[in-house]
Write a protein that holds these residues in place. Structure first.
Motif, PDB file in Angstrom:
ATOM      1  N   PHE A  95      -1.282  33.351 -23.355  1.00 23.11           N
ATOM      2  CA  PHE A  95      -0.113  32.491 -23.566  1.00 23.11           C
ATOM      3  C   PHE A  95      -0.187  31.859 -24.952  1.00 23.11           C
ATOM      4  O   PHE A  95      -1.189  31.256 -25.319  1.00 23.11           O
ATOM      5  CB  PHE A  95      -0.014  31.434 -22.464  1.00 23.11           C
ATOM      6  CG  PHE A  95       0.673  31.960 -21.241  1.00 23.11           C
ATOM      7  CD1 PHE A  95       2.046  31.813 -21.078  1.00 23.11           C
ATOM      8  CD2 PHE A  95      -0.036  32.668 -20.281  1.00 23.11           C
ATOM      9  CE1 PHE A  95       2.689  32.342 -19.967  1.00 23.11           C
ATOM     10  CE2 PHE A  95       0.598  33.203 -19.167  1.00 23.11           C
ATOM     11  CZ  PHE A  95       1.969  33.040 -19.009  1.00 23.11           C
ATOM     12  N   LEU A  96       0.895  32.040 -25.714  1.00 23.20           N
ATOM     13  CA  LEU A  96       0.938  31.576 -27.102  1.00 23.20           C
ATOM     14  C   LEU A  96       2.203  30.747 -27.314  1.00 23.20           C
ATOM     15  O   LEU A  96       3.096  31.125 -28.054  1.00 23.20           O
ATOM     16  CB  LEU A  96       0.940  32.782 -28.055  1.00 23.20           C
ATOM     17  CG  LEU A  96      -0.215  33.780 -27.905  1.00 23.20           C
ATOM     18  CD1 LEU A  96       0.053  35.048 -28.705  1.00 23.20           C
ATOM     19  CD2 LEU A  96      -1.535  33.139 -28.356  1.00 23.20           C
ATOM     20  N   GLY A  97       2.294  29.621 -26.624  1.00 24.24           N
ATOM     21  CA  GLY A  97       3.511  28.812 -26.714  1.00 24.24           C
ATOM     22  C   GLY A  97       4.478  29.193 -25.611  1.00 24.24           C
ATOM     23  O   GLY A  97       4.072  29.476 -24.483  1.00 24.24           O
ATOM     24  N   GLY A  98       5.781  29.227 -25.932  1.00 23.21           N
ATOM     25  CA  GLY A  98       6.798  29.575 -24.941  1.00 23.21           C
ATOM     26  C   GLY A  98       7.551  28.374 -24.421  1.00 23.21           C
ATOM     27  O   GLY A  98       7.293  27.226 -24.801  1.00 23.21           O
ATOM     28  N   SER A  99       8.508  28.643 -23.498  1.00 17.64           N
ATOM     29  CA  SER A  99       9.421  27.604 -23.013  1.00 17.64           C
ATOM     30  C   SER A  99       8.925  26.863 -21.782  1.00 17.64           C
ATOM     31  O   SER A  99       9.535  25.897 -21.355  1.00 17.64           O
ATOM     32  CB  SER A  99      10.774  28.236 -22.668  1.00 17.64           C
ATOM     33  OG  SER A  99      11.416  28.676 -23.821  1.00 17.64           O
ATOM     34  N   ILE A 100       7.830  27.333 -21.181  1.00 21.67           N
ATOM     35  CA  ILE A 100       7.418  26.720 -19.903  1.00 21.67           C
ATOM     36  C   ILE A 100       6.112  25.943 -20.030  1.00 21.67           C
ATOM     37  O   ILE A 100       5.459  25.653 -19.033  1.00 21.67           O
ATOM     38  CB  ILE A 100       7.291  27.788 -18.791  1.00 21.67           C
ATOM     39  CG1 ILE A 100       6.267  28.864 -19.184  1.00 21.67           C
ATOM     40  CG2 ILE A 100       8.640  28.420 -18.474  1.00 21.67           C
ATOM     41  CD1 ILE A 100       5.762  29.700 -18.018  1.00 21.67           C
ATOM     42  N   VAL A 101       5.732  25.601 -21.270  1.00 17.73           N
ATOM     43  CA  VAL A 101       4.458  24.873 -21.433  1.00 17.73           C
ATOM     44  C   VAL A 101       4.530  23.484 -20.798  1.00 17.73           C
ATOM     45  O   VAL A 101       5.607  22.888 -20.688  1.00 17.73           O
ATOM     46  CB  VAL A 101       4.052  24.761 -22.922  1.00 17.73           C
ATOM     47  CG1 VAL A 101       3.716  26.114 -23.504  1.00 17.73           C
ATOM     48  CG2 VAL A 101       5.139  24.070 -23.739  1.00 17.73           C
ATOM     49  N   LYS A 102       3.376  22.984 -20.411  1.00 20.05           N
ATOM     50  CA  LYS A 102       3.272  21.643 -19.813  1.00 20.05           C
ATOM     51  C   LYS A 102       3.796  20.591 -20.791  1.00 20.05           C
ATOM     52  O   LYS A 102       3.559  20.688 -21.992  1.00 20.05           O
ATOM     53  CB  LYS A 102       1.814  21.324 -19.496  1.00 20.05           C
ATOM     54  CG  LYS A 102       1.314  21.933 -18.211  1.00 20.05           C
ATOM     55  CD  LYS A 102      -0.124  21.528 -17.950  1.00 20.05           C
ATOM     56  CE  LYS A 102      -0.679  22.297 -16.769  1.00 20.05           C
ATOM     57  NZ  LYS A 102      -2.132  22.214 -16.706  1.00 20.05           N
ATOM     58  N   GLY A 103       4.460  19.586 -20.244  1.00 18.88           N
ATOM     59  CA  GLY A 103       4.919  18.483 -21.081  1.00 18.88           C
ATOM     60  C   GLY A 103       6.222  18.753 -21.806  1.00 18.88           C
ATOM     61  O   GLY A 103       6.735  17.897 -22.520  1.00 18.88           O
ATOM     62  N   GLY A 104       6.779  19.938 -21.627  1.00 22.26           N
ATOM     63  CA  GLY A 104       8.047  20.273 -22.274  1.00 22.26           C
ATOM     64  C   GLY A 104       9.221  19.922 -21.371  1.00 22.26           C
ATOM     65  O   GLY A 104       9.049  19.374 -20.282  1.00 22.26           O
TER      66      GLY A 104
END
Length: 480
Positions: free
Chosen positions: A358-367
């Motif tokens: 996982f290298l970032g993306g839209s579902i990361v924690k805290g987003g």
């Protein structure tokens, strides 16, 4: 057969053309020391032309991970996107050819920049500009995407539309020496309804092209209503390579927005893969027993049920795919979910997952996005921080080293879609990362010491896109 014999002879002659005689020979090529990548300012707050960046990727160099040269284009808002070569391994048998020019077709302005990378590879310079009017007048095409060099010495560039932005999947043909526009590759009136990427394979007398959408549909952003209205592509088009005409259309089941297409590198192979962005799946195309072409879905990435996003279900959005030169591994990026994957394709009908990061993306924690239901993960992934920089966006364009041991990744897709899906990418700029690959058992591991931060560019944060090595790579070279 004549070309095969010529290639065999030239491998012994000592003086050969560009590239390598075979994909397996290419794997023994030198380690990459610099890469070229287009950097985009369209749809950002910086009013400046797009430029070609040269990045030092040699760990022994004092300028490692730095942009060592910038070549600005003479016009604004071109949307540089993908690049190709004046010649490649398809011309290996011709010792009069050398890989000295990088072709930069523009997705929005429809210009083509020809860049001299041969005189001084670390400081490219502009060689020629082909204006859109020339392409419009001779080809009735615009909105240019993929560039491939042909064994004939010509350069061929795919188009997404006509000059007015309506869908039209045709191909511009350039003279490989003068870069004059010669006309279209396809016969008059024979364009596909939509266009995007293509790959040809002369041993099977075939070329296959893919579809995105009409430029007027995608230009300013993504509207889900356009999907419901059937305005996005879902077909592969099969062309007779010798007759320059479309002979078959493959309708993809669940295959919305088929983007990057890759034949296996072995020129005798009669199969390959295409990544379907919105369908979030990989489909295998192959020559069937009847001598025509078929397609089947071989990988499906399940959507995630979410809250705080534009739709209740988030597709993974497969945006780039690659095959290692030995045809052993398939790689692809899920730009929205944020993961990069490696599959063993020793059996192309049954790809096997061997690496995931996982290298970032839209579902990361805290987003802003909360995942309500996930068929794959137990929890939302942590945000990615590399050398103190929190990575905005998700993994997008990928390029593999010739030996298959290093994967380079950038995070920008297309400026209008970046702005819509990852506003922080516009503010902070994209990054380039490097992944170490286990080529024995499979596996991916982030190199924590590698970061090129395009958020710190002199004129402001930039969106870096597709990567090219001076000696060619596994997505630009075709073997005959």
């Amino acid at each position: 057969m004549e070309k095969e014999e010529r290639a065999k002879r030239t491998t012994k002659c000592g003086k050969c053309g560009p590239g390598y005689p075979t994909p397996l020979e290419a794997m023994k090529g030198p380690r990459e020391e610099i890469v070229y990548l287009p950097c985009i300012y369209r749809n950002t707050s910086t009013e400046a032309p797009d430029y070609l960046a040269t990045v030092d990727v040699d760990p022994k160099s004092p300028q490692y991970c730095q942009v060592i040269h910038r070549l600005p284009m003479p016009n604004m808002k071109d949307e540089l996107h993908h690049s190709g070569w004046n010649t490649c391994s398809s011309c290996f048998g011709d010792s009069t050819k050398s890989r000295t020019k990088l072709m930069l077709p523009c997705l929005i302005s429809s210009r083509i920049y020809v860049v001299d990378v041969g005189t001084e590879p670390r400081a490219p310079k502009l060689h020629k500009v082909i204006e859109p009017q020339d392409i419009h007048a001779k080809c009735d095409l615009g909105y240019l995407h993929t560039s491939h060099c042909l064994a004939s010495g010509e350069v061929m560039i795919s188009a997404l539309g006509d000059p007015k932005g309506n869908g039209k999947g045709g191909f511009v043909l350039l003279d490989g020496e003068t870069f004059e526009v010669k006309g279209t590759w396809e016969r008059p009136g024979g364009a596909a309804p939509l266009g995007y990427d293509f790959w040809y394979q002369p041993r099977h007398n075939v070329m296959i092209s893919t579809e995105w959408a009409a430029p007027n549909v995608l230009r300013d952003g993504f509207n889900p209503a356009d999907v419901q209205a059937g305005l996005y592509g879902s077909c592969l088009h099969v062309w007779d390579w010798q007759r320059h005409e479309m002979v078959q259309t493959l309708h993809l089941q669940d295959g919305l927005i088929p983007l990057e297409i890759r034949f296996l590198h072995n020129p005798a192979a009669s199969q390959g893969f295409v990544g379907c962005a919105l369908g979030s799946n990989i489909q295998r195309f192959y020559k069937n027993e009847g001598g025509t072409w078929s397609v089947e879905k071989v990988i499906q990435v399940p959507p995630k049920k979410v809250k705080g996003w534009m739709l209740p279900e988030m597709p993974s959005l497969i945006t780039d795919i690659l095959l290692s030169l030995d045809d052993r591994f398939l790689y692809f990026s899920n730009w929205l979910h944020g993961d990069l994957r490696q599959y063993d394709i020793s059996d192309p009908k049954r790809p096997r997952l061997t690496g995931q990061l996982f290298l970032g993306g839209s579902i990361v924690k805290g987003g802003p996005v909360q995942v309500l239901e996930d068929q794959e993960l137990k929890s939302q992934p942590e945000p990615l921080v590399v050398k103190g920089k929190r990575v905005a966006g998700g993994p997008q364009m990928i390029q593999l080293s010739l030996d298959g041991k290093r994967l380079y990744v950038t995070t920008s897709l297309y400026s209008a879609w970046d702005k819509q899906f990852y506003p922080d990418l516009i503010r902070e700029g994209s990054v380039m990362l490097q992944i170490d690959v286990d080529t024995e058992k499979g596996g991916l591991k982030l190199n924590p010491n590698f970061l090129v931060d395009f958020g710190k560019e002199p004129l402001g944060p930039a969106l870096a896109h597709e990567l090219r090595y001076p000696g060619g790579d596994c997505s630009s070279d075709i073997w005959l």
